[in-house]
Write a protein that holds these residues in place. Structure first.
Motif, PDB file in Angstrom:
ATOM      1  N   PHE A   1      14.244   1.447  -7.759  1.00 40.61           N
ATOM      2  CA  PHE A   1      14.469   1.019  -6.306  1.00 40.61           C
ATOM      3  C   PHE A   1      14.689   2.370  -5.607  1.00 40.61           C
ATOM      4  O   PHE A   1      15.596   3.090  -5.141  1.00 40.61           O
ATOM      5  CB  PHE A   1      15.911   0.588  -6.122  1.00 40.61           C
ATOM      6  N   PRO A   2      13.360   3.151  -5.388  1.00 39.87           N
ATOM      7  CA  PRO A   2      13.152   4.370  -4.513  1.00 39.87           C
ATOM      8  C   PRO A   2      13.497   4.073  -3.219  1.00 39.87           C
ATOM      9  O   PRO A   2      13.551   2.949  -2.568  1.00 39.87           O
ATOM     10  CB  PRO A   2      11.956   4.722  -4.794  1.00 39.87           C
ATOM     11  N   MET A   3      13.617   5.188  -2.384  1.00 38.61           N
ATOM     12  CA  MET A   3      14.077   5.090  -0.845  1.00 38.61           C
ATOM     13  C   MET A   3      12.998   4.167  -0.119  1.00 38.61           C
ATOM     14  O   MET A   3      13.500   3.262   0.698  1.00 38.61           O
ATOM     15  CB  MET A   3      14.200   6.318  -0.271  1.00 38.61           C
ATOM     16  N   ARG A   4      11.852   4.104  -0.468  1.00 40.47           N
ATOM     17  CA  ARG A   4      10.788   3.278   0.071  1.00 40.47           C
ATOM     18  C   ARG A   4      11.068   1.862  -0.007  1.00 40.47           C
ATOM     19  O   ARG A   4      10.844   1.121   0.990  1.00 40.47           O
ATOM     20  CB  ARG A   4       9.147   3.629  -0.460  1.00 40.47           C
ATOM     21  N   PHE A   5      11.715   1.370  -1.150  1.00 41.32           N
ATOM     22  CA  PHE A   5      12.086   0.196  -1.594  1.00 41.32           C
ATOM     23  C   PHE A   5      12.975  -0.176  -0.714  1.00 41.32           C
ATOM     24  O   PHE A   5      13.084  -1.501   0.165  1.00 41.32           O
ATOM     25  CB  PHE A   5      12.636  -0.108  -2.759  1.00 41.32           C
ATOM     26  N   TRP A   6      14.162   0.512  -0.155  1.00 42.63           N
ATOM     27  CA  TRP A   6      15.193   0.350   0.719  1.00 42.63           C
ATOM     28  C   TRP A   6      14.730   0.227   2.181  1.00 42.63           C
ATOM     29  O   TRP A   6      15.191  -0.651   3.163  1.00 42.63           O
ATOM     30  CB  TRP A   6      16.189   1.110   0.554  1.00 42.63           C
ATOM     31  N   GLN A   7      13.833   1.249   2.582  1.00 42.25           N
ATOM     32  CA  GLN A   7      13.312   1.195   3.637  1.00 42.25           C
ATOM     33  C   GLN A   7      12.600  -0.111   4.132  1.00 42.25           C
ATOM     34  O   GLN A   7      12.776  -0.851   5.304  1.00 42.25           O
ATOM     35  CB  GLN A   7      12.442   2.360   3.947  1.00 42.25           C
TER      36      GLN A   7
ATOM     37  N   PHE B   1      21.461   5.014   5.716  1.00 47.22           N
ATOM     38  CA  PHE B   1      21.484   4.559   4.625  1.00 47.22           C
ATOM     39  C   PHE B   1      22.733   5.185   3.902  1.00 47.22           C
ATOM     40  O   PHE B   1      23.615   4.588   3.071  1.00 47.22           O
ATOM     41  CB  PHE B   1      20.230   4.816   3.785  1.00 47.22           C
ATOM     42  N   GLU B   2      22.913   6.405   4.097  1.00 43.35           N
ATOM     43  CA  GLU B   2      24.168   7.130   3.699  1.00 43.35           C
ATOM     44  C   GLU B   2      25.496   6.497   4.053  1.00 43.35           C
ATOM     45  O   GLU B   2      26.479   6.184   3.341  1.00 43.35           O
ATOM     46  CB  GLU B   2      24.178   8.729   3.720  1.00 43.35           C
TER      47      GLU B   2
ATOM     48  N   PRO C   1       0.733  -1.173  -0.012  1.00 45.77           N
ATOM     49  CA  PRO C   1      -0.180  -0.012  -0.069  1.00 45.77           C
ATOM     50  C   PRO C   1       0.854   1.207   0.151  1.00 45.77           C
ATOM     51  O   PRO C   1       2.014   1.397   0.713  1.00 45.77           O
ATOM     52  CB  PRO C   1      -0.696  -0.236   1.293  1.00 45.77           C
ATOM     53  N   ASN C   2       0.428   2.446  -0.901  1.00 48.13           N
ATOM     54  CA  ASN C   2       1.266   3.693  -0.915  1.00 48.13           C
ATOM     55  C   ASN C   2       2.569   3.529  -1.469  1.00 48.13           C
ATOM     56  O   ASN C   2       3.342   4.529  -1.333  1.00 48.13           O
ATOM     57  CB  ASN C   2       1.171   4.175   0.465  1.00 48.13           C
ATOM     58  N   PHE C   3       2.951   2.355  -1.846  1.00 45.27           N
ATOM     59  CA  PHE C   3       4.371   2.364  -2.591  1.00 45.27           C
ATOM     60  C   PHE C   3       4.256   3.223  -3.626  1.00 45.27           C
ATOM     61  O   PHE C   3       3.458   3.298  -4.696  1.00 45.27           O
ATOM     62  CB  PHE C   3       4.587   0.974  -3.316  1.00 45.27           C
ATOM     63  N   PRO C   4       5.320   4.297  -3.710  1.00 51.15           N
ATOM     64  CA  PRO C   4       5.393   5.376  -4.696  1.00 51.15           C
ATOM     65  C   PRO C   4       5.328   5.100  -6.046  1.00 51.15           C
ATOM     66  O   PRO C   4       6.134   3.994  -6.478  1.00 51.15           O
ATOM     67  CB  PRO C   4       6.617   6.090  -4.327  1.00 51.15           C
TER      68      PRO C   4
END
Length: 219
Positions: free
Chosen positions: A188-194, A163-164, A42-45
Protein backbone atom coordinates in the motif's frame (compact mmCIF):
# COMPACT_ATOMS: atom_id res chain seq x y z
CA UNK A 1 -46.93 14.86 13.83
CA UNK A 2 -45.98 17.98 15.73
CA UNK A 3 -44.22 20.35 13.30
CA UNK A 4 -41.42 21.16 15.72
CA UNK A 5 -40.64 17.47 16.25
CA UNK A 6 -40.69 16.67 12.53
CA UNK A 7 -38.35 19.60 11.89
CA UNK A 8 -35.91 18.38 14.56
CA UNK A 9 -36.01 14.88 13.10
CA UNK A 10 -35.42 16.33 9.64
CA UNK A 11 -32.26 18.05 10.89
CA UNK A 12 -31.20 14.73 12.45
CA UNK A 13 -31.50 13.17 8.98
CA UNK A 14 -29.34 16.01 7.63
CA UNK A 15 -26.59 15.22 10.13
CA UNK A 16 -26.75 11.46 9.57
CA UNK A 17 -26.45 11.63 5.76
CA UNK A 18 -22.73 12.66 5.66
CA UNK A 19 -21.84 9.83 8.08
CA UNK A 20 -23.79 7.34 5.99
CA UNK A 21 -22.20 8.43 2.70
CA UNK A 22 -18.65 8.67 4.06
CA UNK A 23 -18.77 5.21 5.60
CA UNK A 24 -20.55 3.78 2.55
CA UNK A 25 -17.53 4.89 0.50
CA UNK A 26 -15.16 3.27 3.00
CA UNK A 27 -17.11 0.01 2.90
CA UNK A 28 -16.98 -0.06 -0.90
CA UNK A 29 -13.21 0.46 -0.82
CA UNK A 30 -12.85 -2.39 1.68
CA UNK A 31 -13.69 -4.96 -0.99
CA UNK A 32 -11.44 -7.04 -3.28
CA UNK A 33 -12.64 -4.95 -6.23
CA UNK A 34 -10.61 -1.88 -5.26
CA UNK A 35 -7.11 -3.46 -5.34
CA UNK A 36 -8.11 -5.28 -8.54
CA UNK A 37 -8.66 -1.89 -10.16
CA UNK A 38 -5.95 0.05 -8.32
CA UNK A 39 -2.96 -2.18 -9.10
CA UNK A 40 -3.89 -2.02 -12.78
CA UNK A 41 -4.05 1.78 -12.91
CA UNK A 42 -1.64 3.42 -15.40
CA UNK A 43 1.75 4.27 -13.88
CA UNK A 44 0.99 2.58 -10.58
CA UNK A 45 4.46 2.17 -9.02
CA UNK A 46 6.00 -1.28 -9.09
CA UNK A 47 7.38 -2.81 -5.92
CA UNK A 48 11.13 -2.26 -6.06
CA UNK A 49 11.62 -5.10 -3.56
CA UNK A 50 10.07 -7.75 -5.79
CA UNK A 51 6.34 -8.21 -5.30
CA UNK A 52 4.63 -9.08 -8.57
CA UNK A 53 1.18 -7.72 -9.34
CA UNK A 54 -0.31 -11.15 -8.62
CA UNK A 55 1.41 -11.28 -5.22
CA UNK A 56 0.24 -7.78 -4.37
CA UNK A 57 -3.32 -8.75 -5.22
CA UNK A 58 -3.08 -11.93 -3.17
CA UNK A 59 -1.68 -10.34 -0.03
CA UNK A 60 -3.61 -7.08 -0.21
CA UNK A 61 -6.95 -8.90 -0.47
CA UNK A 62 -6.12 -11.02 2.55
CA UNK A 63 -5.09 -7.89 4.47
CA UNK A 64 -8.30 -6.08 3.57
CA UNK A 65 -10.33 -9.16 4.49
CA UNK A 66 -8.75 -9.08 7.96
CA UNK A 67 -10.06 -5.55 8.52
CA UNK A 68 -13.68 -6.61 8.08
CA UNK A 69 -13.71 -10.16 9.47
CA UNK A 70 -13.84 -11.30 13.09
CA UNK A 71 -10.41 -12.98 13.20
CA UNK A 72 -7.66 -12.12 15.65
CA UNK A 73 -4.17 -10.77 14.85
CA UNK A 74 -2.92 -14.30 14.14
CA UNK A 75 -4.87 -14.11 10.88
CA UNK A 76 -2.07 -11.85 9.62
CA UNK A 77 0.69 -12.86 12.03
CA UNK A 78 0.67 -16.47 10.80
CA UNK A 79 1.10 -15.52 7.13
CA UNK A 80 4.51 -16.41 5.71
CA UNK A 81 6.47 -16.16 2.49
CA UNK A 82 7.54 -19.34 0.70
CA UNK A 83 10.85 -19.25 2.59
CA UNK A 84 9.02 -19.30 5.92
CA UNK A 85 9.66 -15.67 6.87
CA UNK A 86 6.63 -13.81 8.26
CA UNK A 87 4.75 -11.63 5.79
CA UNK A 88 4.23 -8.97 8.44
CA UNK A 89 6.55 -8.10 11.31
CA UNK A 90 5.02 -7.69 14.76
CA UNK A 91 4.89 -3.90 14.48
CA UNK A 92 2.92 -4.12 11.24
CA UNK A 93 0.45 -6.60 12.72
CA UNK A 94 0.01 -4.31 15.73
CA UNK A 95 -0.80 -1.39 13.44
CA UNK A 96 -3.28 -3.47 11.48
CA UNK A 97 -4.99 -4.37 14.76
CA UNK A 98 -5.35 -0.63 15.48
CA UNK A 99 -6.70 -0.06 11.97
CA UNK A 100 -9.17 -2.90 12.41
CA UNK A 101 -10.52 -1.36 15.62
CA UNK A 102 -11.05 1.93 13.77
CA UNK A 103 -12.64 0.22 10.76
CA UNK A 104 -14.97 -1.87 12.92
CA UNK A 105 -16.08 1.26 14.77
CA UNK A 106 -16.70 3.07 11.50
CA UNK A 107 -18.69 0.18 10.04
CA UNK A 108 -20.83 -0.05 13.18
CA UNK A 109 -21.44 3.68 12.86
CA UNK A 110 -22.46 3.13 9.23
CA UNK A 111 -24.91 0.38 10.22
CA UNK A 112 -26.41 2.60 12.90
CA UNK A 113 -26.70 5.48 10.41
CA UNK A 114 -28.33 3.18 7.87
CA UNK A 115 -30.77 1.82 10.45
CA UNK A 116 -31.70 5.30 11.63
CA UNK A 117 -32.26 6.57 8.09
CA UNK A 118 -34.44 3.58 7.24
CA UNK A 119 -36.33 3.76 10.53
CA UNK A 120 -36.93 7.49 10.27
CA UNK A 121 -37.92 7.04 6.63
CA UNK A 122 -40.58 4.46 7.53
CA UNK A 123 -41.81 6.67 10.36
CA UNK A 124 -41.90 9.67 8.02
CA UNK A 125 -43.81 7.77 5.35
CA UNK A 126 -46.52 6.62 7.74
CA UNK A 127 -46.31 9.59 10.11
CA UNK A 128 -47.15 12.13 7.44
CA UNK A 129 -43.87 14.04 7.48
CA UNK A 130 -42.32 12.44 4.39
CA UNK A 131 -41.64 15.75 2.64
CA UNK A 132 -39.85 17.04 5.74
CA UNK A 133 -37.76 13.87 5.75
CA UNK A 134 -36.85 14.40 2.08
CA UNK A 135 -35.90 17.99 2.85
CA UNK A 136 -33.56 16.76 5.59
CA UNK A 137 -31.98 14.24 3.20
CA UNK A 138 -31.56 16.95 0.57
CA UNK A 139 -29.85 19.24 3.07
CA UNK A 140 -27.70 16.29 4.09
CA UNK A 141 -26.56 15.97 0.49
CA UNK A 142 -25.52 19.61 0.43
CA UNK A 143 -23.79 19.31 3.82
CA UNK A 144 -21.86 16.31 2.53
CA UNK A 145 -20.72 18.25 -0.54
CA UNK A 146 -19.52 21.14 1.63
CA UNK A 147 -17.55 18.83 3.95
CA UNK A 148 -15.96 16.91 1.08
CA UNK A 149 -15.05 20.14 -0.70
CA UNK A 150 -13.28 21.48 2.39
CA UNK A 151 -11.41 18.20 2.96
CA UNK A 152 -10.58 17.97 -0.75
CA UNK A 153 -9.04 21.44 -0.76
CA UNK A 154 -6.96 20.64 2.32
CA UNK A 155 -5.78 17.33 0.88
CA UNK A 156 -4.93 18.83 -2.52
CA UNK A 157 -2.67 21.49 -0.98
CA UNK A 158 -0.37 18.92 0.64
CA UNK A 159 -1.56 15.32 0.60
CA UNK A 160 1.31 14.05 2.76
CA UNK A 161 0.53 16.61 5.49
CA UNK A 162 -3.15 15.68 5.26
CA UNK A 163 -2.29 11.97 5.41
CA UNK A 164 0.02 12.55 8.38
CA UNK A 165 -2.55 14.56 10.35
CA UNK A 166 -5.19 11.93 9.62
CA UNK A 167 -2.96 9.28 11.21
CA UNK A 168 -2.03 11.49 14.17
CA UNK A 169 -5.76 11.94 14.80
CA UNK A 170 -6.51 8.21 15.00
CA UNK A 171 -3.21 6.53 15.96
CA UNK A 172 -0.68 7.08 18.71
CA UNK A 173 2.79 8.45 18.05
CA UNK A 174 4.64 7.03 15.07
CA UNK A 175 3.12 3.53 15.20
CA UNK A 176 1.89 4.01 11.62
CA UNK A 177 5.31 4.84 10.11
CA UNK A 178 7.21 2.00 8.38
CA UNK A 179 10.23 1.41 6.16
CA UNK A 180 9.79 1.25 2.40
CA UNK A 181 10.98 -2.36 2.62
CA UNK A 182 8.15 -3.32 5.00
CA UNK A 183 5.26 -5.30 3.56
CA UNK A 184 2.59 -2.72 4.38
CA UNK A 185 4.35 -0.02 2.33
CA UNK A 186 5.13 -2.44 -0.49
CA UNK A 187 1.47 -3.42 -0.74
CA UNK A 188 0.00 0.00 0.00
CA UNK A 189 2.34 2.77 -1.21
CA UNK A 190 1.36 6.44 -1.08
CA UNK A 191 -0.15 6.25 -4.58
CA UNK A 192 -2.58 3.62 -3.28
CA UNK A 193 -3.80 5.99 -0.56
CA UNK A 194 -4.01 8.99 -2.88
CA UNK A 195 -6.24 7.03 -5.22
CA UNK A 196 -8.25 5.62 -2.30
CA UNK A 197 -9.00 9.12 -1.00
CA UNK A 198 -9.86 10.22 -4.54
CA UNK A 199 -12.21 7.26 -5.03
CA UNK A 200 -13.77 7.90 -1.64
CA UNK A 201 -14.38 11.48 -2.71
CA UNK A 202 -15.99 10.40 -5.98
CA UNK A 203 -18.34 7.99 -4.21
CA UNK A 204 -19.33 10.47 -1.52
CA UNK A 205 -19.71 13.40 -3.92
CA UNK A 206 -21.82 11.24 -6.21
CA UNK A 207 -24.13 10.35 -3.33
CA UNK A 208 -24.26 13.94 -2.13
CA UNK A 209 -25.13 15.24 -5.59
CA UNK A 210 -27.81 12.59 -6.02
CA UNK A 211 -29.51 13.72 -2.82
CA UNK A 212 -28.92 17.46 -3.18
CA UNK A 213 -30.08 17.70 -6.79
CA UNK A 214 -32.23 14.60 -7.19
CA UNK A 215 -34.61 15.06 -4.27
CA UNK A 216 -37.36 17.62 -4.81
CA UNK A 217 -39.51 17.77 -1.67
CA UNK A 218 -42.80 19.58 -2.01
CA UNK A 219 -43.05 22.88 -0.20
Amino acid sequence: MNKTLSTLLSFLVTLIIPIFLLMLGVRILLTPAFPEVEYRMPNFPEDSYGFTQAERLQWSKISIEYLVNNEGPEFLGDLTFENGNPLYIEREVSHMVDVKVLVKFGLRLWLWATGLLVGLGVWAKFGQWWQTYLLGAKRGGWLTLILVTVLGIIASINFWAFFEQFHHLFFEGDTWIFYYSDTLIRLFPMRFWQDAFLMEGIIVVGGGLALALGLKPEK
